[in-house]
Motif scaffolding. Structure first.
Motif, PDB file in Angstrom:
ATOM      1  N   SER A 123       0.798  -1.059  -0.081  1.00 38.06           N
ATOM      2  CA  SER A 123       0.319   0.101   0.136  1.00 38.06           C
ATOM      3  C   SER A 123       0.863   1.142   0.102  1.00 38.06           C
ATOM      4  O   SER A 123       2.043   1.156   0.394  1.00 38.06           O
ATOM      5  CB  SER A 123      -1.049  -0.019   1.351  1.00 38.06           C
ATOM      6  OG  SER A 123      -0.089   0.424   2.414  1.00 38.06           O
ATOM      7  N   TYR A 124       0.292   2.482  -0.196  1.00 33.91           N
ATOM      8  CA  TYR A 124       0.962   3.866  -0.418  1.00 33.91           C
ATOM      9  C   TYR A 124       1.515   3.818   1.089  1.00 33.91           C
ATOM     10  O   TYR A 124       2.790   4.230   1.209  1.00 33.91           O
ATOM     11  CB  TYR A 124       0.050   4.830  -0.665  1.00 33.91           C
ATOM     12  CG  TYR A 124      -0.318   4.731  -1.941  1.00 33.91           C
ATOM     13  CD1 TYR A 124       0.531   4.717  -3.339  1.00 33.91           C
ATOM     14  CD2 TYR A 124      -1.567   5.021  -2.198  1.00 33.91           C
ATOM     15  CE1 TYR A 124      -0.142   4.857  -4.378  1.00 33.91           C
ATOM     16  CE2 TYR A 124      -2.290   5.388  -3.790  1.00 33.91           C
ATOM     17  CZ  TYR A 124      -1.252   5.044  -4.943  1.00 33.91           C
ATOM     18  OH  TYR A 124      -1.861   5.151  -6.244  1.00 33.91           O
ATOM     19  N   GLU A 155       2.252   1.738   3.376  1.00 35.05           N
ATOM     20  CA  GLU A 155       3.390   1.051   3.845  1.00 35.05           C
ATOM     21  C   GLU A 155       4.612   1.381   3.063  1.00 35.05           C
ATOM     22  O   GLU A 155       5.797   1.398   3.554  1.00 35.05           O
ATOM     23  CB  GLU A 155       3.118  -0.706   3.466  1.00 35.05           C
ATOM     24  CG  GLU A 155       2.062  -1.112   4.303  1.00 35.05           C
ATOM     25  CD  GLU A 155       1.480  -2.505   3.603  1.00 35.05           C
ATOM     26  OE1 GLU A 155       0.702  -3.373   4.576  1.00 35.05           O
ATOM     27  OE2 GLU A 155       1.580  -2.824   2.538  1.00 35.05           O
ATOM     28  N   ASN A 202      -0.247   0.775  -4.379  1.00 34.02           N
ATOM     29  CA  ASN A 202      -1.558   1.213  -4.777  1.00 34.02           C
ATOM     30  C   ASN A 202      -2.139   1.597  -3.244  1.00 34.02           C
ATOM     31  O   ASN A 202      -1.597   1.428  -2.225  1.00 34.02           O
ATOM     32  CB  ASN A 202      -2.378   0.410  -5.667  1.00 34.02           C
ATOM     33  CG  ASN A 202      -2.825  -0.803  -4.875  1.00 34.02           C
ATOM     34  OD1 ASN A 202      -2.643  -0.965  -3.703  1.00 34.02           O
ATOM     35  ND2 ASN A 202      -3.236  -1.661  -5.610  1.00 34.02           N
ATOM     36  N   GLY A 203      -3.460   2.058  -3.365  1.00 35.62           N
ATOM     37  CA  GLY A 203      -4.169   2.548  -2.031  1.00 35.62           C
ATOM     38  C   GLY A 203      -4.588   1.517  -1.399  1.00 35.62           C
ATOM     39  O   GLY A 203      -5.081   1.638  -0.331  1.00 35.62           O
ATOM     40  N   ARG A 204      -4.858   0.322  -1.920  1.00 36.88           N
ATOM     41  CA  ARG A 204      -5.112  -0.693  -1.205  1.00 36.88           C
ATOM     42  C   ARG A 204      -4.307  -1.805  -0.538  1.00 36.88           C
ATOM     43  O   ARG A 204      -4.682  -2.152   0.538  1.00 36.88           O
ATOM     44  CB  ARG A 204      -6.312  -1.582  -1.941  1.00 36.88           C
ATOM     45  CG  ARG A 204      -7.329  -0.935  -2.490  1.00 36.88           C
ATOM     46  CD  ARG A 204      -8.212  -2.014  -3.180  1.00 36.88           C
ATOM     47  NE  ARG A 204      -7.726  -2.198  -4.658  1.00 36.88           N
ATOM     48  CZ  ARG A 204      -7.610  -1.650  -5.712  1.00 36.88           C
ATOM     49  NH1 ARG A 204      -8.095  -0.558  -5.699  1.00 36.88           N
ATOM     50  NH2 ARG A 204      -6.796  -2.104  -6.764  1.00 36.88           N
ATOM     51  N   GLY A 205      -3.474  -2.041  -1.090  1.00 34.20           N
ATOM     52  CA  GLY A 205      -2.174  -3.014  -0.531  1.00 34.20           C
ATOM     53  C   GLY A 205      -2.773  -4.305  -0.458  1.00 34.20           C
ATOM     54  O   GLY A 205      -3.848  -4.636  -1.143  1.00 34.20           O
TER      55      GLY A 205
END
Ligand code: ADP
Ligand code: ASP
Ligand code: MG
Length: 346
Positions: free
Chosen positions: A256-257, A259, A302-305
């Motif tokens: 994720s972003y 992380e 991405n935004g979800r990871g």
């Protein structure tokens, strides 16, 4: 539309530059000839040499600049000879290279005479590597039959004047980048932008901090509303640890972003710590891929990871000092932490 960035090892010599240019061409072939925006780092190690030469000149060692110039000339000439067959194109490129290296020598001579290297002066010197590599990459693409044009970072990235760690000005960069790059993309030409550098509103050269070409790529992606960013590097993506230190490190398929921001802030050198910010703001997916193993899918940021939680990776920061502040009068006294932090910040 995508922004592709090639790091220093991915453009370390002529053969690597040719390999990188082939990846761009292959991507275009698979996408109806639509051009990506390409961002390049300096040839691996060049930025270090430039910085060493400037520092040596300031300390009174004028000879080092001459030897660095000769070494850089040799290295870039070899890369040009490997990538560019067309005689006219090759000669023009060699002429431009000599001009930029003459300018470097003159700069170092001035630094030597003054006996002083300011952060502003260092930015002028350290951004030179990307000016050379962008020209070579553009010419290499042309050799492959791909229309390409080198673009100076100073033409598209507008920053404040925090030399060495400049902050991009979003509005100004967006309008400059769109004005310069969109017409090229519309006519099917690949813009090859030198990473890492920028310029103030007044045109004074700046840099975005070491490893800053990753940041250049995501800044441009946000300005151009790109669909994706592909960061080509020398490992199979973001890994559970630095593979140079931990050989059994594994590639993380999705991060994720948040992380990624944390991993890079705490030392995962694979990305410049600020790279993720523009991508988050515009929700642009970022891929980290291996130039030397291009069929490996790499890492998607991405935004979800991934839904799973837990430890994703381990990072290290070298050369840190821990300072312990202690004293009998501190317990329960308001403002102590504030005073300590303000003191350290100045
Ligand atoms: P580039 O020149 O392509 O920007 P860098 O040298 O800046 O490449 O970053 C890639 C390097 O980052 C890898 O070779 C690897 O040694 C190091 N690295 C550190 N931590 C990590 C990590 N968690 N995942 C992948 N690579 C890492
Ligand atoms: N060439 C610059 C550096 O070595 C920027 C980069 O490689 O991203 O720091
Ligand atoms: Mg890097």
């Amino acid at each position: 539309m995508i922004v592709m960035k090639f790091g220093g090892t991915s453009v370390a010599d002529g053969e690597c530059i040719r390999g990188a240019a082939c990846l761009v061409r292959d991507w275009m072939d698979a996408h109806d000839g639509h051009p990506p925006v390409v961002v390049v780092s300096a040839l691996g190690g060049v930025t270090n040499s430039l910085i060493e030469a400037a520092r040596a000149a300031a300390k009174g060692n004028g000879d080092q600049c001459r030897s660095v110039r000769l070494a850089l000339e040799n290295r870039h000439r070899q890369a040009i000879e490997c990538c560019v067959v067309d005689e006219n194109r090759g000669e023009e490129l060699l002429r431009q290279m000599s001009g930029l290296l003459d300018w470097l020598e003159n700069l170092c001579r001035s630094i030597h005479t003054l006996g002083e290297l300011t952060p502003r002066g260092l930015d002028v010197v350290s951004g030179l590597g990307e000016r050379l590599s962008a020209r070579i990459m553009a010419a290499t693409l042309q050799e492959l039959g791909v229309p390409a044009e080198p673009v100076e970072a100073t033409e598209v990235i507008v920053t404040d004047d925090k030399f060495g760690n400049a902050v991009p000005l979003t509005e100004e960069t967006t309008s400059k980048a769109r004005e310069r790059l969109l017409p090229l993309l519309d006519e099917g030409t690949v813009p090859v932008v030198g990473g890492f550098a920028g310029a103030t509103l007044g045109g004074v050269p700046t840099t975005l901090g070491r490893g800053g070409s990753d940041y250049t790529a995501t800044i441009l992606a946000r300005c151009l509303e790109a669909d994706e960013v592909w960061l080509w590097t020398d490992v199979d993506g973001v890994m559970t640890s630095d593979p140079r230190i931990v050989p059994e490190a594994r590639t993380l398929s999705v991060v994720s972003y948040a992380e990624m921001a944390e991993l890079s802030y705490f030392g995962a050198k694979v990305l410049h710590p600020k790279t993720i910010r523009p991508a988050v703001e515009a929700a642009i997916p970022v891929w980290v891929k291996n130039t030397f193993n291009p069929t490996h899918p790499g890492t998607l940021i991405n935004g979800r990871g991934l839904p799973e939680s837990g430890v994703r990776g381990i990072t290290t920061i070298r050369d840190l000092t821990v300072i312990t502040v202690e004293g009998r009068g501190m317990l329960g006294v308001p403002g102590v932490a504030g005073k300590v932090f303000s003191t350290v910040a100045t």
